[in-house]
Design a protein around this motif. Structure first.
Motif, PDB file in Angstrom:
ATOM      1  N   ASP A  60     -15.253 123.218  38.666  1.00  0.00           N
ATOM      2  CA  ASP A  60     -15.066 121.782  38.859  1.00  0.00           C
ATOM      3  C   ASP A  60     -16.413 121.082  38.732  1.00  0.00           C
ATOM      4  OD1 ASP A  60     -12.314 121.910  39.398  1.00  0.00           O
ATOM      5  OD2 ASP A  60     -12.695 122.411  41.495  1.00  0.00           O
ATOM      6  N   VAL A  61     -16.493 120.130  37.814  1.00  0.00           N
ATOM      7  CA  VAL A  61     -17.714 119.344  37.662  1.00  0.00           C
ATOM      8  C   VAL A  61     -17.751 118.331  38.800  1.00  0.00           C
ATOM      9  CG1 VAL A  61     -18.998 117.757  36.196  1.00  0.00           C
ATOM     10  CG2 VAL A  61     -17.724 119.645  35.166  1.00  0.00           C
ATOM     11  N   LEU A  62     -18.735 118.463  39.679  1.00  0.00           N
ATOM     12  CA  LEU A  62     -18.853 117.573  40.828  1.00  0.00           C
ATOM     13  C   LEU A  62     -19.583 116.288  40.492  1.00  0.00           C
ATOM     14  CD1 LEU A  62     -19.827 120.102  43.629  1.00  0.00           C
ATOM     15  CD2 LEU A  62     -17.563 119.193  43.099  1.00  0.00           C
ATOM     16  N   LEU A  63     -20.564 116.378  39.588  1.00  0.00           N
ATOM     17  CA  LEU A  63     -21.397 115.218  39.296  1.00  0.00           C
ATOM     18  C   LEU A  63     -22.126 115.442  37.979  1.00  0.00           C
ATOM     19  CD1 LEU A  63     -22.562 112.522  40.477  1.00  0.00           C
ATOM     20  CD2 LEU A  63     -24.331 113.908  41.557  1.00  0.00           C
ATOM     21  N   VAL A  72     -31.052 124.605  30.385  1.00  0.00           N
ATOM     22  CA  VAL A  72     -31.422 125.633  31.348  1.00  0.00           C
ATOM     23  C   VAL A  72     -30.458 125.509  32.518  1.00  0.00           C
ATOM     24  CG1 VAL A  72     -33.840 125.768  30.675  1.00  0.00           C
ATOM     25  CG2 VAL A  72     -33.155 124.171  32.457  1.00  0.00           C
ATOM     26  N   ARG A  73     -30.269 126.595  33.239  1.00  0.00           N
ATOM     27  CA  ARG A  73     -29.319 126.573  34.338  1.00  0.00           C
ATOM     28  C   ARG A  73     -29.827 127.437  35.475  1.00  0.00           C
ATOM     29  NH1 ARG A  73     -26.184 130.827  34.936  1.00  0.00           N
ATOM     30  NH2 ARG A  73     -24.240 129.827  35.503  1.00  0.00           N
ATOM     31  N   GLY A  74     -29.357 127.104  36.640  1.00  0.00           N
ATOM     32  CA  GLY A  74     -29.609 127.897  37.821  1.00  0.00           C
ATOM     33  C   GLY A  74     -28.333 127.922  38.641  1.00  0.00           C
ATOM     34  N   GLU A  75     -28.195 128.932  39.462  1.00  0.00           N
ATOM     35  CA  GLU A  75     -27.005 128.991  40.294  1.00  0.00           C
ATOM     36  C   GLU A  75     -27.310 129.622  41.632  1.00  0.00           C
ATOM     37  OE1 GLU A  75     -24.305 132.750  39.476  1.00  0.00           O
ATOM     38  OE2 GLU A  75     -24.505 131.513  37.685  1.00  0.00           O
ATOM     39  N   ARG A  76     -26.417 129.348  42.556  1.00  0.00           N
ATOM     40  CA  ARG A  76     -26.564 129.839  43.934  1.00  0.00           C
ATOM     41  C   ARG A  76     -25.175 129.964  44.525  1.00  0.00           C
ATOM     42  NH1 ARG A  76     -31.153 128.571  47.633  1.00  0.00           N
ATOM     43  NH2 ARG A  76     -30.547 130.102  49.113  1.00  0.00           N
ATOM     44  N   ILE A  77     -24.955 130.944  45.347  1.00  0.00           N
ATOM     45  CA  ILE A  77     -23.668 131.123  46.034  1.00  0.00           C
ATOM     46  C   ILE A  77     -23.596 130.145  47.205  1.00  0.00           C
ATOM     47  CG2 ILE A  77     -22.208 132.715  47.350  1.00  0.00           C
ATOM     48  CD1 ILE A  77     -22.399 133.445  44.414  1.00  0.00           C
ATOM     49  N   ARG A 114     -19.904 129.602  43.178  1.00  0.00           N
ATOM     50  CA  ARG A 114     -21.229 129.557  42.575  1.00  0.00           C
ATOM     51  C   ARG A 114     -21.500 128.093  42.276  1.00  0.00           C
ATOM     52  NH1 ARG A 114     -21.634 131.545  37.466  1.00  0.00           N
ATOM     53  NH2 ARG A 114     -19.398 131.579  37.165  1.00  0.00           N
ATOM     54  N   LEU A 115     -22.555 127.544  42.838  1.00  0.00           N
ATOM     55  CA  LEU A 115     -22.999 126.200  42.464  1.00  0.00           C
ATOM     56  C   LEU A 115     -23.902 126.376  41.259  1.00  0.00           C
ATOM     57  CD1 LEU A 115     -23.359 123.156  42.803  1.00  0.00           C
ATOM     58  CD2 LEU A 115     -25.302 123.674  44.298  1.00  0.00           C
ATOM     59  N   VAL A 116     -23.484 125.840  40.120  1.00  0.00           N
ATOM     60  CA  VAL A 116     -24.248 125.948  38.877  1.00  0.00           C
ATOM     61  C   VAL A 116     -24.833 124.573  38.572  1.00  0.00           C
ATOM     62  CG1 VAL A 116     -24.150 126.489  36.418  1.00  0.00           C
ATOM     63  CG2 VAL A 116     -22.725 127.768  38.036  1.00  0.00           C
ATOM     64  N   VAL A 117     -26.146 124.530  38.371  1.00  0.00           N
ATOM     65  CA  VAL A 117     -26.829 123.298  37.974  1.00  0.00           C
ATOM     66  C   VAL A 117     -27.341 123.520  36.560  1.00  0.00           C
ATOM     67  CG1 VAL A 117     -28.700 121.695  38.483  1.00  0.00           C
ATOM     68  CG2 VAL A 117     -27.487 122.829  40.359  1.00  0.00           C
ATOM     69  N   ARG A 118     -26.836 122.702  35.631  1.00  0.00           N
ATOM     70  CA  ARG A 118     -27.262 122.791  34.230  1.00  0.00           C
ATOM     71  C   ARG A 118     -28.038 121.528  33.885  1.00  0.00           C
ATOM     72  NH1 ARG A 118     -21.437 124.718  32.865  1.00  0.00           N
ATOM     73  NH2 ARG A 118     -21.036 122.486  32.783  1.00  0.00           N
ATOM     74  N   VAL A 119     -29.225 121.715  33.307  1.00  0.00           N
ATOM     75  CA  VAL A 119     -30.054 120.598  32.874  1.00  0.00           C
ATOM     76  C   VAL A 119     -30.272 120.735  31.375  1.00  0.00           C
ATOM     77  CG1 VAL A 119     -32.241 119.377  33.150  1.00  0.00           C
ATOM     78  CG2 VAL A 119     -31.211 120.536  35.123  1.00  0.00           C
ATOM     79  N   THR A 120     -29.881 119.702  30.627  1.00  0.00           N
ATOM     80  CA  THR A 120     -30.021 119.713  29.179  1.00  0.00           C
ATOM     81  C   THR A 120     -31.048 118.676  28.761  1.00  0.00           C
ATOM     82  OG1 THR A 120     -27.716 120.368  28.906  1.00  0.00           O
ATOM     83  CG2 THR A 120     -28.816 119.414  26.971  1.00  0.00           C
ATOM     84  N   ASP A 121     -32.108 119.144  28.112  1.00  0.00           N
ATOM     85  CA  ASP A 121     -33.107 118.251  27.512  1.00  0.00           C
ATOM     86  C   ASP A 121     -32.448 117.669  26.272  1.00  0.00           C
ATOM     87  OD1 ASP A 121     -35.200 117.127  26.005  1.00  0.00           O
ATOM     88  OD2 ASP A 121     -36.649 118.600  26.730  1.00  0.00           O
ATOM     89  N   GLU A 148     -25.751 118.502  35.184  1.00  0.00           N
ATOM     90  CA  GLU A 148     -24.367 118.750  35.564  1.00  0.00           C
ATOM     91  C   GLU A 148     -24.350 119.684  36.767  1.00  0.00           C
ATOM     92  OE1 GLU A 148     -21.823 119.160  31.670  1.00  0.00           O
ATOM     93  OE2 GLU A 148     -23.792 120.127  31.434  1.00  0.00           O
ATOM     94  N   TYR A 149     -23.605 119.297  37.780  1.00  0.00           N
ATOM     95  CA  TYR A 149     -23.425 120.102  38.986  1.00  0.00           C
ATOM     96  C   TYR A 149     -21.983 120.611  38.973  1.00  0.00           C
ATOM     97  CZ  TYR A 149     -27.606 117.590  40.484  1.00  0.00           C
ATOM     98  OH  TYR A 149     -28.866 117.052  40.565  1.00  0.00           O
ATOM     99  N   VAL A 150     -21.818 121.927  38.906  1.00  0.00           N
ATOM    100  CA  VAL A 150     -20.496 122.528  38.738  1.00  0.00           C
ATOM    101  C   VAL A 150     -20.264 123.560  39.841  1.00  0.00           C
ATOM    102  CG1 VAL A 150     -18.982 123.769  37.136  1.00  0.00           C
ATOM    103  CG2 VAL A 150     -20.758 122.258  36.240  1.00  0.00           C
ATOM    104  N   LEU A 151     -19.083 123.514  40.465  1.00  0.00           N
ATOM    105  CA  LEU A 151     -18.676 124.531  41.432  1.00  0.00           C
ATOM    106  C   LEU A 151     -17.692 125.468  40.746  1.00  0.00           C
ATOM    107  CD1 LEU A 151     -17.870 123.181  45.018  1.00  0.00           C
ATOM    108  CD2 LEU A 151     -19.659 124.749  44.311  1.00  0.00           C
ATOM    109  N   VAL A 152     -18.038 126.749  40.705  1.00  0.00           N
ATOM    110  CA  VAL A 152     -17.222 127.756  40.038  1.00  0.00           C
ATOM    111  C   VAL A 152     -16.803 128.798  41.074  1.00  0.00           C
ATOM    112  CG1 VAL A 152     -17.172 129.460  38.170  1.00  0.00           C
ATOM    113  CG2 VAL A 152     -18.618 127.428  37.956  1.00  0.00           C
TER     114      VAL A 152
END
Length: 100
Positions: free
Chosen positions: A44-47, A89-94, A75-82, A29-33
């Protein structure tokens, strides 16, 4: 980041769990917060992408469309769910989105 241009994202994930048939699966999930929001759910969930395979690791390169995004800091948040382990797990970047 000029909103008329795509935002490119790359990540790698390791340690995916295989099921009894040797298959792995994960969701991205790619989310812009907005930077002033504390909770990822306010973004907003982008993809969203669901992936399946047989490897215990994966890499992904994708582009995100920001044309409908307002000019601001996010904050671009990338969440990856196994999906086999049911662990995220998640990572984020401004990201500073600007007008074209």
């Amino acid at each position: 980041q000029d909103r008329s241009q795509p935002l490119y994202v790359y990540f790698q994930i390791y340690g995916l769990v295989k099921d009894d048939f040797g298959r792995t699966g994960y969701r991205v999930e790619y989310v812009l917060v907005p930077t002033d929001e504390k909770d990822d759910g306010d973004g907003d969930v982008l993809l969203v992408k669901d992936r399946n395979g047989t490897e215990e690791s994966a890499a992904e390169f994708t582009s995100l469309d920001l044309r409908e995004t307002g000019a601001a800091a996010y904050r671009l948040v990338v969440r990856v769910t196994d999906r086999k382990r049911v662990q995220t797990v998640r990572g984020e970047r401004i990201v500073e989105v600007t007008k074209p």
